[in-house]
Design a protein around this motif. Structure first.
Motif, PDB file in Angstrom:
ATOM      1  N   ALA A 172      30.328  33.226  43.168  1.00 29.87           N
ATOM      2  CA  ALA A 172      30.101  33.120  41.664  1.00 29.87           C
ATOM      3  C   ALA A 172      28.694  34.209  41.627  1.00 29.87           C
ATOM      4  O   ALA A 172      27.818  33.610  41.945  1.00 29.87           O
ATOM      5  CB  ALA A 172      29.860  31.771  41.218  1.00 29.87           C
ATOM      6  N   GLY A 184      33.024  29.414  40.623  1.00 31.71           N
ATOM      7  CA  GLY A 184      31.563  29.173  40.001  1.00 31.71           C
ATOM      8  C   GLY A 184      31.821  28.076  38.482  1.00 31.71           C
ATOM      9  O   GLY A 184      31.086  27.040  38.532  1.00 31.71           O
ATOM     10  N   TYR A 226      36.679  37.130  31.910  1.00 29.18           N
ATOM     11  CA  TYR A 226      36.322  38.718  32.359  1.00 29.18           C
ATOM     12  C   TYR A 226      37.147  39.262  33.605  1.00 29.18           C
ATOM     13  O   TYR A 226      37.303  40.378  33.348  1.00 29.18           O
ATOM     14  CB  TYR A 226      34.921  38.787  32.158  1.00 29.18           C
ATOM     15  N   ILE A 248      32.951  33.537  28.647  1.00 25.75           N
ATOM     16  CA  ILE A 248      31.982  32.201  28.792  1.00 25.75           C
ATOM     17  C   ILE A 248      32.500  31.376  29.812  1.00 25.75           C
ATOM     18  O   ILE A 248      33.648  30.849  29.777  1.00 25.75           O
ATOM     19  CB  ILE A 248      32.171  31.211  27.376  1.00 25.75           C
ATOM     20  N   HIS A 298      30.406  41.747  42.220  1.00 21.12           N
ATOM     21  CA  HIS A 298      30.781  41.039  41.077  1.00 21.12           C
ATOM     22  C   HIS A 298      31.322  41.977  39.828  1.00 21.12           C
ATOM     23  O   HIS A 298      32.155  41.707  39.281  1.00 21.12           O
ATOM     24  CB  HIS A 298      29.805  40.344  40.636  1.00 21.12           C
TER      25      HIS A 298
END
Ligand code: TPP
Length: 327
Positions: free
Chosen positions: A181, A150, A69, A119, A247
Motif C-alpha cells: 500500500a 491497504g 486510481y 479515496i 506506486h
C-alpha cells in the motif's frame, strides 16, 4: 478450489484478449508520460491484469464495477472504449467525462463503469449503494467493488462489508492484494496473514485466490457472481498479485523486497497465459501475434484521436461540476 467452475478454451482466450489490451494500454500510457506528451499521475496495473480480465468475462454491461486510481485494468476489462479513455486522460473535450474528470475519475456508465475514486476504501460503501439499488430493481445486476490491500484496513470497508452481509447485497468485494500500500507491506500493516479470513467476522463467504492464475480467479469470481445473481448475498475475494512498478510512475519501488520482486518477475502472468494457450492448442502463436498487433493498432488510433481533439472551453468549467443554487 476443485469445486469451482473452470474456464474453457474460448473463455481463456477471452481472458487473454482483455489482459493483453490492459497490458499494452498500460505500457503505452507510461511511454506517453515519459515522452512528455501526457501529464498526469499514473498508477500502473502491470502484473495485475488477470484479476479483472478473469472476473469480467462473467459480467455483462448491466453489471456494475467501481475502482480506484489504480483502475485502468478494471476499466478496460469491463469494456471502457479506448478513444473515450484516451481523450479523457489527455483532458480533451471528446473524453468520457468531457475532459473534466481526468485519470482519477474515469467513468463510463453505459458499460457499468460507475465510479473511479482516489479515496482509499470508498469503493466498498459506494458499491453497497449500487448493489442496494440493483436489489430493489430485481434484474440480477451484480456489483464489483475493487480495492487494494491497504484499503482492506480502512474502517469504511468494514462497515460496508457488515451492511452488505446484513442486507445480503449482490456485491463482490475484490481486494487486489499487490503486496504494498504505497510503500507499506502487508506485514507492516496488519497481523492477519489473509484478508479473506476477515469475511467470517461478517458471516460472509471469503476466499483467497492466486489472482495471477486465470483458473483460480475465474473460478472464484464465477462462483461469487452466480451466488450474487441468485440472491445468496455478498462475497469477499482476496486476489493475491504483485505490481511490477512503483506506486506511481516516477517512483521506482526501491522499498520492495528484492526477493519478492525477483520471484514476481518469473511469474509474470502474461507470458504464462500466452504459452498455455499455445501449448494447449487453444490459439496458435500466429493468431495471438495478429491479435496483439490489432490491439496495439486500436490503442494507437485512440491516442492519435485524443491528441487531435480540443481541450474543453473555459466556459465549460462549472458545467456538470457544480449545481446552481438550489432554491
Ligand atoms: C482515505 C485515504 N487515505 C489515504 C490516502 C493516500 N493514499 C493514496 S494511495 C494509498 C495506498 C493504498 O494502497 P492499496 O489500498 O493497497 O491500493 P494499491 O495502490 O496498492 O492498489 C494511500 C494510503 C487516500 N488517497 N485516501
Amino acid at each position: 478450489m476443485s469445486n469451482y467452475p473452470k474456464p474453457d478454451g474460448p473463455t481463456l482466450r477471452a481472458i487473454y484478449e482483455k489482459a493483453a489490451r490492459i497490458q499494452f494500454n498500460d505500457e503505452r500510457v507510461i511511454k506517453e508520460i515519459k515522452a512528455g506528451k501526457l501529464v498526469m499521475p499514473f498508477y500502473s496495473t502491470r502484473g495485475q491484469e488477470i484479476i479483472p480480465a478473469a472476473i469480467s468475462v462473467s459480467l455483462t454491461d448491466d453489471d456494475y464495477v467501481n475502482t480506484i486510481y489504480r483502475g485502468g485494468h478494471d476499466q478496460i476489462a469491463k469494456g471502457f472504449p479506448l478513444p473515450d479513455y484516451w481523450a479523457e486522460i489527455a483532458g480533451r473535450v471528446t473524453g468520457a467525462c468531457k475532459g473534466k474528470g481526468g485519470p482519477m475519475h474515469l467513468t463510463y456508465p453505459a458499460k457499468g463503469i460507475m465510479v473511479t475514486t482516489g479515496i482509499v476504501g470508498s469503493t466498498a460503501p459506494i458499491a453497497n449503494g449500487l448493489a442496494w439499488a440493483a436489489k430493489l430493481e430485481g434484474k440480477g445486476r451484480v456489483t464489483i467493488a475493487n480495492f487494494g490491500d491497504g484499503a482492506a484496513n480502512i474502517g469504511a470497508v468494514h462497515e460496508a462489508m457488515n451492511m452488505a452481509a446484513l442486507w445480503q447485497l449482490p456485491v463482490i468485494f475484490v481486494c487486489q492484494n499487490n503486496a504494498y500500500a504505497e510503500h507499506t507491506s502487508m506485514a507492516r500493516s496488519t497481523r492477519v496473514d489473509s484478508y479473506a479470513k476477515r469475511a467470517a467476522g461478517y458471516a460472509m463467504e471469503g476466499i483467497r485466490v492466486d489472482g495471477n492464475d486465470p483458473d483460480e480467479m475465474y473460478g472464484a469470481a464465477r462462483w461469487a457472481i452466480d451466488r450474487a445473481r441468485a440472491g445468496e448475498g455478498p462475497t469477499f475475494i482476496e486476489a493475491t498479485t504483485f505490481r511490477f512498478n512503483g506506486h506511481l510512475i516516477g517512483e521506482a519501488g526501491g522499498y520492495m523486497d528484492k526477493e519478492l520482486y525477483a520471484a514476481s518477475q518469473t511469474r509474470d502472468p502474461m507470458p504464462i497465459l500466452r504459452r498455455r494457450l499455445v501449448d494447449q492448442g487453444i490459439a496458435a502463436a500466429g493468431e495471438l501475434d495478429a491479435l496483439d498487433a490489432s490491439i496495439r493498432a486500436e490503442i494507437d488510433a485512440a491516442v492519435q484521436a485524443a491528441y487531435a481533439a480540443d481541450y474543453p472551453d473555459p466556459s465549460e468549467l462549472k458545467v456538470d461540476v457544480l449545481v446552481d443554487a438550489i432554491a
